[in-house]
Design a protein around this motif. Structure first.
Motif, short mmCIF file in Angstrom:
data_model
loop_
_atom_site.label_atom_id
_atom_site.label_comp_id
_atom_site.label_asym_id
_atom_site.label_seq_id
_atom_site.Cartn_x
_atom_site.Cartn_y
_atom_site.Cartn_z
N ASN A 139 89.77 -8.14 -22.66
CA ASN A 139 88.87 -7.00 -22.52
C ASN A 139 88.97 -6.04 -23.70
O ASN A 139 88.09 -5.19 -23.88
CB ASN A 139 89.18 -6.26 -21.21
CG ASN A 139 88.03 -5.41 -20.74
OD1 ASN A 139 86.87 -5.78 -20.90
ND2 ASN A 139 88.32 -4.27 -20.16
N SER A 140 90.03 -6.17 -24.49
CA SER A 140 90.22 -5.30 -25.65
C SER A 140 89.98 -6.04 -26.96
O SER A 140 90.19 -5.47 -28.04
CB SER A 140 91.66 -4.74 -25.65
OG SER A 140 91.89 -3.95 -24.51
N ILE A 212 88.27 -14.52 -17.79
CA ILE A 212 87.16 -13.68 -18.22
C ILE A 212 86.03 -13.77 -17.20
O ILE A 212 85.65 -14.87 -16.80
CB ILE A 212 86.67 -14.11 -19.61
CG1 ILE A 212 87.82 -13.96 -20.63
CG2 ILE A 212 85.46 -13.31 -20.05
CD1 ILE A 212 87.49 -14.48 -22.00
#
Length: 329
Positions: A139-140, A212
């Motif tokens: 997510n980063s 994901i």
């Protein structure tokens, strides 16, 4: 006064910051504390330190009281940097604060350095990952690439080993990385004992792709689990996509798609991973000649085994055995 009390043990310093994710701190203490010799002697000593000693805020409803400042880093053999909520909004230029940079300067040149989750932002900001491979939480990933374009980021793996610098993808991937470091330091038996004690798998397949968010997963049982279990019993034989798909009564195309959705890699990539894992175990736990290891793990020839170990681990079979089974050298 020294932060470490047992000079003979491998010394691990965990550098925590305000906004600590507490699970990541406990992972390091719990797993390394479980690593023991056959005589039940601890193999590691772990201490927690901060940029300044005192209370460290966590993302939970409690703080952690940290007795040691950055001076503890100077005595460490391994430094672990967990994530902090400050990583979610790093400085626009990617630079670290002066107090944090000053703390990191205490780390000796010989020390191994590892990050968990977005702790990779600290390693990157300190220049420790320049022109290296690394991972961080998926997510980063976009933010990380924007800040550090010279770092080869791979958000599709659980952890990356670049020798003296290692990075883990997320909180639970910190478990995978700690077990990997224990295995690298003391072999498969010690690492498996730690995993058994913690009731976690000694090694997980796949990567972050399986975590994901995409299409909602099917609620039924695993669509490819039976094929994977079957394949593990026949790794020493020639296996094809048709063989695997037949175990689930699927077409090759449907099986391949569902396999990748569940595991995060293609069936043939997974098969190679399992054969490498079997080869590693045989090299560590047996005295079988390398050509027999190649046969038993399904690679067939020593040349094929060497090629795949070099690609995945950066080592030849003989180098791997001498590293992880020193008695065989």
């Amino acid at each position: 006064m020294s932060a470490f009390l047992y000079p003979g043990r491998h010394r691990i310093a965990v550098l925590v910051r305000q906004g600590l994710l507490p699970m990541e701190l406990s992972i390091v203490h719990q797993l390394f504390a479980q690593a023991r010799t056959a005589d039940e002697e601890r193999l590691y000593e772990v201490v927690t330190c901060a940029v300044a000693a005192g209370d460290v805020r966590t993302t939970a409803d409690f703080a952690v009281s940290v007795s040691h400042g950055p001076e503890a880093l100077a005595e460490a053999d391994t430094v672990v940097v967990p994530a902090s909520d400050e990583d979610y909004e790093p400085r626009a230029d990617g630079r670290l604060s002066e107090p944090l940079l000053a703390a990191l300067a205490h780390i000796p040149a010989h020390a191994r350095i590892a990050s968990i989750c977005t702790g990779a932002f600290v390693l990157a900001g300190a220049g420790l990952l320049d022109r290296r491979r690394a991972t961080t939480h998926w997510n980063s990933a976009a933010r990380f690439r924007r800040l550090y374009p010279t770092i080869e980021l791979d958000p599709n793996v659980l952890y990356v080993d670049e020798g003296a610098v290692l990075t883990a993808a997320g909180e639970a991937s910190g478990i995978d990385l700690c077990l990997y470091m224990i295995r690298k330091d003391h072999g498969i038996t010690v690492a498996n004992d730690v995993a058994r004690s913690a009731v976690v798998p000694a090694h997980r397949d796949g990567g972050q792709a399986q975590f994901i968010r995409s299409a909602p997963p099917e609620p039924q049982r695993s669509a490819t689990g039976r094929a994977r279990a079957w394949a593990l019993s026949y790794l020493d034989q020639t296996l094809t996509l048709c063989d695997l798909a037949a175990q689930e009564s699927m077409s090759v195309r449907t099986f391949t798609r569902r396999f990748r959705d569940e595991v995060g890699v293609s069936p043939l990539q997974w098969l190679t991973q399992q054969r490498v894992e079997r080869a590693r175990r045989l090299l560590e736990e047996t005295d079988l000649p390398v050509d027999r290891v190649a046969e038993e793990s399904g690679f067939g020839t020593t040349a094929s085994l060497r090629q795949h170990l070099q690609a995945q681990l950066g080592m030849s079979p003989s180098a791997y055995r001498s590293t992880f089974r020193p008695s065989c050298t």
